[in-house]
Motif scaffolding. Structure first.
Motif, mmCIF file in Angstrom:
data_model
loop_
_atom_site.group_PDB
_atom_site.id
_atom_site.type_symbol
_atom_site.label_atom_id
_atom_site.label_comp_id
_atom_site.label_asym_id
_atom_site.label_seq_id
_atom_site.Cartn_x
_atom_site.Cartn_y
_atom_site.Cartn_z
ATOM 1 N N GLU A 78 5.537 12.158 5.666
ATOM 2 C CA GLU A 78 4.250 12.499 6.267
ATOM 3 C C GLU A 78 3.217 12.751 5.177
ATOM 4 O OE1 GLU A 78 2.683 16.097 8.962
ATOM 5 O OE2 GLU A 78 4.466 15.084 9.723
ATOM 6 N N GLY A 79 2.033 12.204 5.409
ATOM 7 C CA GLY A 79 0.951 12.358 4.447
ATOM 8 C C GLY A 79 -0.011 13.445 4.857
ATOM 9 N N ALA A 80 -1.303 13.167 4.740
ATOM 10 C CA ALA A 80 -2.354 14.148 5.016
ATOM 11 C C ALA A 80 -2.384 14.554 6.490
ATOM 12 C CB ALA A 80 -3.709 13.587 4.604
ATOM 13 N N SER A 81 -1.884 13.688 7.376
ATOM 14 C CA SER A 81 -1.816 14.020 8.800
ATOM 15 C C SER A 81 -0.542 13.413 9.366
ATOM 16 C CB SER A 81 -3.046 13.470 9.537
ATOM 17 O OG SER A 81 -3.013 12.066 9.545
ATOM 18 N N ILE A 82 -0.228 13.770 10.590
ATOM 19 C CA ILE A 82 1.009 13.290 11.205
ATOM 20 C C ILE A 82 1.017 11.773 11.388
ATOM 21 C CG2 ILE A 82 0.319 13.560 13.617
ATOM 22 C CD1 ILE A 82 3.193 14.847 13.951
ATOM 23 N N CYS A 83 -0.166 11.173 11.552
ATOM 24 C CA CYS A 83 -0.223 9.725 11.750
ATOM 25 C C CYS A 83 -0.301 8.957 10.432
ATOM 26 C CB CYS A 83 -1.401 9.349 12.654
ATOM 27 S SG CYS A 83 -2.988 9.774 11.963
ATOM 28 N N SER A 118 0.841 -1.194 0.000
ATOM 29 C CA SER A 118 0.000 0.000 0.000
ATOM 30 C C SER A 118 0.877 1.245 0.000
ATOM 31 C CB SER A 118 -0.882 0.008 1.256
ATOM 32 O OG SER A 118 -1.526 1.251 1.383
ATOM 33 N N ALA A 119 0.440 2.267 -0.694
ATOM 34 C CA ALA A 119 1.182 3.530 -0.691
ATOM 35 C C ALA A 119 1.016 4.269 0.635
ATOM 36 C CB ALA A 119 0.716 4.416 -1.840
ATOM 37 N N GLN A 120 -0.045 3.969 1.363
ATOM 38 C CA GLN A 120 -0.311 4.637 2.633
ATOM 39 C C GLN A 120 -0.167 3.668 3.789
ATOM 40 O OE1 GLN A 120 -4.136 6.473 2.488
ATOM 41 N NE2 GLN A 120 -3.471 8.054 1.078
ATOM 42 N N ASN A 121 0.456 4.141 4.840
ATOM 43 C CA ASN A 121 0.598 3.400 6.093
ATOM 44 C C ASN A 121 1.253 2.032 5.922
ATOM 45 O OD1 ASN A 121 -0.425 5.531 7.566
ATOM 46 N ND2 ASN A 121 -2.522 4.827 7.342
ATOM 47 N N LYS A 146 1.289 8.212 6.824
ATOM 48 C CA LYS A 146 2.535 8.366 6.089
ATOM 49 C C LYS A 146 2.401 7.709 4.721
ATOM 50 C CE LYS A 146 5.453 8.717 10.131
ATOM 51 N NZ LYS A 146 5.519 10.149 10.086
ATOM 52 N N ASN A 147 2.998 8.347 3.742
ATOM 53 C CA ASN A 147 2.990 7.820 2.381
ATOM 54 C C ASN A 147 4.371 7.294 2.033
ATOM 55 O OD1 ASN A 147 0.296 8.559 1.850
ATOM 56 N ND2 ASN A 147 0.939 10.647 1.415
#
Length: 161
Positions: free
Chosen positions: A94-99, A38-41, A101-102
């Motif tokens: 960091e992505g859209a929020s601090i928690c 996944s690109a996220q998390n 990640k991309n």
């Protein structure tokens, strides 16, 4: 249509009551034993090896890799290790929020990954697959015992009344 969740590969219908997306244009083909990232998390473990389905399609938000000269059971065990999550974290931003990640794919591809030879991978993969199976059996037994205990306790209460 398949979904890749932190704890496994699923049919979309097993996780959602509706089709997600208006079209399947651009969706990626998935075969059994493919690695799904996944690109996220990704640093939280949002990756899997498709050990469940012979074929399917998955959202283009994922990357799909055919495993070549790698044992799928070994790779499944590897992607769930904490050190692997750190491996992915080192290539995250960091992505859209601090928690959230991309993954930065260019950074991920620069990292070196040391793996044992294929025979050792097979042994390690089989061992962890056996442990997963054993844990599943014990979990089912625990649920059975809990349900049986509840049933017995309810029967005792009814008899007293």
């Amino acid at each position: 249509m398949l979904s890749c969740a932190i704890n496994g590969m699923y049919l979309n219908s097993e996780l959602f009551s509706h089709f997600r997306g208006a079209s399947n244009v651009g969706y990626l083909k998935v075969k059994k034993n493919d690695l799904i990232l996944s690109a996220q998390n990704l640093h939280l473990g949002n990756c899997n090896v498709n050990l469940r389905f012979e074929h399917g399609i998955i959202s283009p938000a994922y990357k799909v890799y055919e495993l070549v000269d790698c044992n799928p059971l070994f790779m499944q065990a590897w992607v769930k290790r904490d050190s692997t999550k750190n491996f992915f974290l080192r290539a995250s931003t960091e992505g859209a929020s601090i928690c959230r990640k991309n993954i930065v794919w260019e950074e991920l591809y620069k990292q070196e990954l040391l793996v044992p030879d294929i025979e050792e991978q097979k042994k390690i993969g089989a061992y962890f697959d056996y442990l997963d199976h054993l844990i599943t059996l014990h979990h089912r037994k625990l649920i059975y015992v809990k349900n049986t205990s509840k049933f017995t306790q309810n029967d005792i209460i009814r008899e007293k009344i």
